[in-house]
Design a protein around this motif. Structure first.
Motif, PDB file in Angstrom:
ATOM      1  N   PHE A  48     -13.012  -5.183  12.839  1.00  0.00           N
ATOM      2  CA  PHE A  48     -11.610  -5.602  12.846  1.00  0.00           C
ATOM      3  C   PHE A  48     -11.311  -6.539  11.683  1.00  0.00           C
ATOM      4  O   PHE A  48     -10.270  -6.418  11.023  1.00  0.00           O
ATOM      5  CB  PHE A  48     -11.278  -6.285  14.166  1.00  0.00           C
ATOM      6  N   LEU A  49     -12.233  -7.489  11.418  1.00  0.00           N
ATOM      7  CA  LEU A  49     -12.024  -8.407  10.306  1.00  0.00           C
ATOM      8  C   LEU A  49     -12.023  -7.663   8.970  1.00  0.00           C
ATOM      9  O   LEU A  49     -11.204  -7.959   8.085  1.00  0.00           O
ATOM     10  CB  LEU A  49     -13.110  -9.488  10.318  1.00  0.00           C
ATOM     11  N   ALA A  50     -12.928  -6.696   8.824  1.00  0.00           N
ATOM     12  CA  ALA A  50     -12.958  -5.900   7.594  1.00  0.00           C
ATOM     13  C   ALA A  50     -11.678  -5.080   7.466  1.00  0.00           C
ATOM     14  O   ALA A  50     -11.106  -4.964   6.375  1.00  0.00           O
ATOM     15  CB  ALA A  50     -14.180  -4.985   7.600  1.00  0.00           C
ATOM     16  N   PHE A  51     -11.212  -4.530   8.584  1.00  0.00           N
ATOM     17  CA  PHE A  51      -9.967  -3.760   8.564  1.00  0.00           C
ATOM     18  C   PHE A  51      -8.787  -4.649   8.182  1.00  0.00           C
ATOM     19  O   PHE A  51      -7.930  -4.249   7.379  1.00  0.00           O
ATOM     20  CB  PHE A  51      -9.732  -3.140   9.948  1.00  0.00           C
ATOM     21  N   ALA A  52      -8.739  -5.858   8.751  1.00  0.00           N
ATOM     22  CA  ALA A  52      -7.634  -6.774   8.457  1.00  0.00           C
ATOM     23  C   ALA A  52      -7.636  -7.174   6.984  1.00  0.00           C
ATOM     24  O   ALA A  52      -6.576  -7.219   6.335  1.00  0.00           O
ATOM     25  CB  ALA A  52      -7.730  -8.013   9.348  1.00  0.00           C
ATOM     26  N   ALA A  53      -8.815  -7.457   6.425  1.00  0.00           N
ATOM     27  CA  ALA A  53      -8.899  -7.833   5.017  1.00  0.00           C
ATOM     28  C   ALA A  53      -8.478  -6.678   4.124  1.00  0.00           C
ATOM     29  O   ALA A  53      -7.705  -6.853   3.172  1.00  0.00           O
ATOM     30  CB  ALA A  53     -10.322  -8.283   4.682  1.00  0.00           C
ATOM     31  N   SER A  54      -8.989  -5.484   4.421  1.00  0.00           N
ATOM     32  CA  SER A  54      -8.635  -4.311   3.619  1.00  0.00           C
ATOM     33  C   SER A  54      -7.147  -4.012   3.709  1.00  0.00           C
ATOM     34  O   SER A  54      -6.498  -3.703   2.704  1.00  0.00           O
ATOM     35  CB  SER A  54      -9.451  -3.104   4.101  1.00  0.00           C
ATOM     36  N   ALA A  55      -6.585  -4.120   4.910  1.00  0.00           N
ATOM     37  CA  ALA A  55      -5.150  -3.867   5.080  1.00  0.00           C
ATOM     38  C   ALA A  55      -4.316  -4.901   4.327  1.00  0.00           C
ATOM     39  O   ALA A  55      -3.269  -4.565   3.747  1.00  0.00           O
ATOM     40  CB  ALA A  55      -4.796  -3.885   6.563  1.00  0.00           C
ATOM     41  N   SER A  56      -4.776  -6.154   4.299  1.00  0.00           N
ATOM     42  CA  SER A  56      -4.044  -7.211   3.589  1.00  0.00           C
ATOM     43  C   SER A  56      -3.984  -6.919   2.095  1.00  0.00           C
ATOM     44  O   SER A  56      -2.924  -6.997   1.465  1.00  0.00           O
ATOM     45  CB  SER A  56      -4.691  -8.568   3.834  1.00  0.00           C
ATOM     46  N   PHE A  57      -5.134  -6.576   1.501  1.00  0.00           N
ATOM     47  CA  PHE A  57      -5.160  -6.297   0.074  1.00  0.00           C
ATOM     48  C   PHE A  57      -4.402  -5.006  -0.253  1.00  0.00           C
ATOM     49  O   PHE A  57      -3.796  -4.884  -1.320  1.00  0.00           O
ATOM     50  CB  PHE A  57      -6.602  -6.212  -0.423  1.00  0.00           C
ATOM     51  N   THR A  58      -4.418  -4.046   0.670  1.00  0.00           N
ATOM     52  CA  THR A  58      -3.631  -2.825   0.467  1.00  0.00           C
ATOM     53  C   THR A  58      -2.146  -3.153   0.434  1.00  0.00           C
ATOM     54  O   THR A  58      -1.395  -2.652  -0.416  1.00  0.00           O
ATOM     55  CB  THR A  58      -3.917  -1.810   1.583  1.00  0.00           C
ATOM     56  N   PHE A  59      -1.710  -4.004   1.351  1.00  0.00           N
ATOM     57  CA  PHE A  59      -0.300  -4.424   1.379  1.00  0.00           C
ATOM     58  C   PHE A  59       0.082  -5.137   0.085  1.00  0.00           C
ATOM     59  O   PHE A  59       1.156  -4.896  -0.486  1.00  0.00           O
ATOM     60  CB  PHE A  59      -0.057  -5.335   2.579  1.00  0.00           C
ATOM     61  N   ILE A  60      -0.812  -6.041  -0.397  1.00  0.00           N
ATOM     62  CA  ILE A  60      -0.535  -6.751  -1.645  1.00  0.00           C
ATOM     63  C   ILE A  60      -0.398  -5.764  -2.795  1.00  0.00           C
ATOM     64  O   ILE A  60       0.495  -5.888  -3.643  1.00  0.00           O
ATOM     65  CB  ILE A  60      -1.648  -7.775  -1.925  1.00  0.00           C
ATOM     66  N   GLY A  61      -1.275  -4.754  -2.828  1.00  0.00           N
ATOM     67  CA  GLY A  61      -1.206  -3.760  -3.890  1.00  0.00           C
ATOM     68  C   GLY A  61       0.097  -2.986  -3.866  1.00  0.00           C
ATOM     69  O   GLY A  61       0.764  -2.823  -4.894  1.00  0.00           O
ATOM     70  N   PHE A  62       0.483  -2.496  -2.689  1.00  0.00           N
ATOM     71  CA  PHE A  62       1.748  -1.754  -2.572  1.00  0.00           C
ATOM     72  C   PHE A  62       2.939  -2.649  -2.902  1.00  0.00           C
ATOM     73  O   PHE A  62       3.907  -2.204  -3.529  1.00  0.00           O
ATOM     74  CB  PHE A  62       1.888  -1.175  -1.163  1.00  0.00           C
ATOM     75  N   HIS A  63       2.873  -3.901  -2.464  1.00  0.00           N
ATOM     76  CA  HIS A  63       3.976  -4.830  -2.738  1.00  0.00           C
ATOM     77  C   HIS A  63       4.124  -5.066  -4.236  1.00  0.00           C
ATOM     78  O   HIS A  63       5.242  -5.065  -4.764  1.00  0.00           O
ATOM     79  CB  HIS A  63       3.721  -6.155  -2.017  1.00  0.00           C
ATOM     80  N   THR A  64       3.003  -5.261  -4.919  1.00  0.00           N
ATOM     81  CA  THR A  64       3.047  -5.481  -6.367  1.00  0.00           C
ATOM     82  C   THR A  64       3.571  -4.263  -7.094  1.00  0.00           C
ATOM     83  O   THR A  64       4.413  -4.366  -8.003  1.00  0.00           O
ATOM     84  CB  THR A  64       1.644  -5.832  -6.891  1.00  0.00           C
ATOM     85  N   ILE A  65       3.099  -3.085  -6.699  1.00  0.00           N
ATOM     86  CA  ILE A  65       3.553  -1.846  -7.339  1.00  0.00           C
ATOM     87  C   ILE A  65       5.049  -1.649  -7.117  1.00  0.00           C
ATOM     88  O   ILE A  65       5.799  -1.325  -8.044  1.00  0.00           O
ATOM     89  CB  ILE A  65       2.753  -0.653  -6.794  1.00  0.00           C
ATOM     90  N   ALA A  66       5.497  -1.834  -5.866  1.00  0.00           N
ATOM     91  CA  ALA A  66       6.918  -1.631  -5.562  1.00  0.00           C
ATOM     92  C   ALA A  66       7.807  -2.647  -6.265  1.00  0.00           C
ATOM     93  O   ALA A  66       8.925  -2.333  -6.691  1.00  0.00           O
ATOM     94  CB  ALA A  66       7.134  -1.705  -4.048  1.00  0.00           C
ATOM     95  N   ARG A  67       7.313  -3.863  -6.418  1.00  0.00           N
ATOM     96  CA  ARG A  67       8.138  -4.924  -7.005  1.00  0.00           C
ATOM     97  C   ARG A  67       8.245  -4.812  -8.521  1.00  0.00           C
ATOM     98  O   ARG A  67       9.309  -5.066  -9.092  1.00  0.00           O
ATOM     99  CB  ARG A  67       7.562  -6.286  -6.623  1.00  0.00           C
ATOM    100  N   TRP A  68       7.150  -4.431  -9.184  1.00  0.00           N
ATOM    101  CA  TRP A  68       7.109  -4.538 -10.638  1.00  0.00           C
ATOM    102  C   TRP A  68       7.155  -3.210 -11.383  1.00  0.00           C
ATOM    103  O   TRP A  68       7.281  -3.204 -12.612  1.00  0.00           O
ATOM    104  CB  TRP A  68       5.856  -5.291 -11.064  1.00  0.00           C
TER     105      TRP A  68
END
Length: 219
Positions: A48-68
């Motif tokens: 679960f912790l690995a999933f949460a960390a991976s999901a967090s960085f995935t969200f950051i990646g999508f957010h950066t791509i969508a924003r910039w």
């Protein structure tokens, strides 16, 4: 070379797109494995912790791509330099005292690569969670040398002060002991090489900044 036109630079993020795609696959895999009713509570907690960390960085990646994506990140004109990553403020060329032109040699060992990956991941997570500036992360000479290969350091004149109102600004605008500031222009993922960007900054500063040597300026 006389520099009179305005230059705008966008993000070019093939590496970020690839990392985000890989993290998306990893997140889906970890989520699927964590649902399989096997193993003890400790294994499920680790998954679960690995999933949460991976999901967090995935969200950051999508957010950066969508924003910039297709948005101008850095602008240079006869009026000054604007880096939208840490705010809309324009730094006049007259406010720049000096520019570091030669970065140290980069350490490309596997240990340094692993340390850089972990360090950048921690920094990005802290920025995303809004707590950067409230914790202290020890400095690392290897990481500093690496960052200097991926950024341009600009020293501002006394009397010039840029507000560090956002996490990104606190990361890229630092206060010196004498009351002046230094600004770090990140060159990673821009659609221009560090050498090209540094050459333009030097040309602009030589042309528009030398006329006001020693005079106070505000940014």
């Amino acid at each position: 070379m006389v520099t009179t036109k305005t230059y705008g630079f966008d993000y070019f993020m093939p590496e970020l797109h690839l990392k985000t795609a890989l993290l998306t696959s990893l997140t889906a895999f970890l989520g699927f494995v964590s649902l399989i009713p096997r193993g003890g509570a400790g294994i499920h907690l680790a998954l679960f912790l690995a999933f949460a960390a991976s999901a967090s960085f995935t969200f950051i990646g999508f957010h950066t791509i969508a924003r910039w994506t297709r948005k101008t990140v850095l602008t240079m004109s006869p009026q000054g330099l604007t880096d939208n990553r840490f705010g809309q403020v324009t730094i006049p060329w007259t406010a720049i005292e000096r520019i570091d032109q030669t970065p140290p040699v980069e350490n490309n060992s596997s240990q340094a690569d692993n340390a850089r990956f972990m360090f950048r991941g921690i920094i990005r997570l802290l920025i995303a969670s809004g707590i950067y500036g409230k914790v202290t992360i020890p400095g690392n000479p290897t990481l500093t040398r690496h960052r200097d290969k991926r950024r341009i350091k600009i020293w501002l004149r006394a009397g010039t002060h840029i507000e560090q109102a956002t996490p990104a600004a606190r990361l890229r605008i630092r206060d010196n002991a004498d009351g002046t500031q230094r600004v770090y222009i990140a060159t990673a993922d821009l659609n221009v090489t560090r050498e090209e960007l540094l050459g333009l900054i030097i040309n602009f500063q030589n042309q528009y900044g030398s006329a006001a040597q020693g005079l106070p300026a505000t940014a």
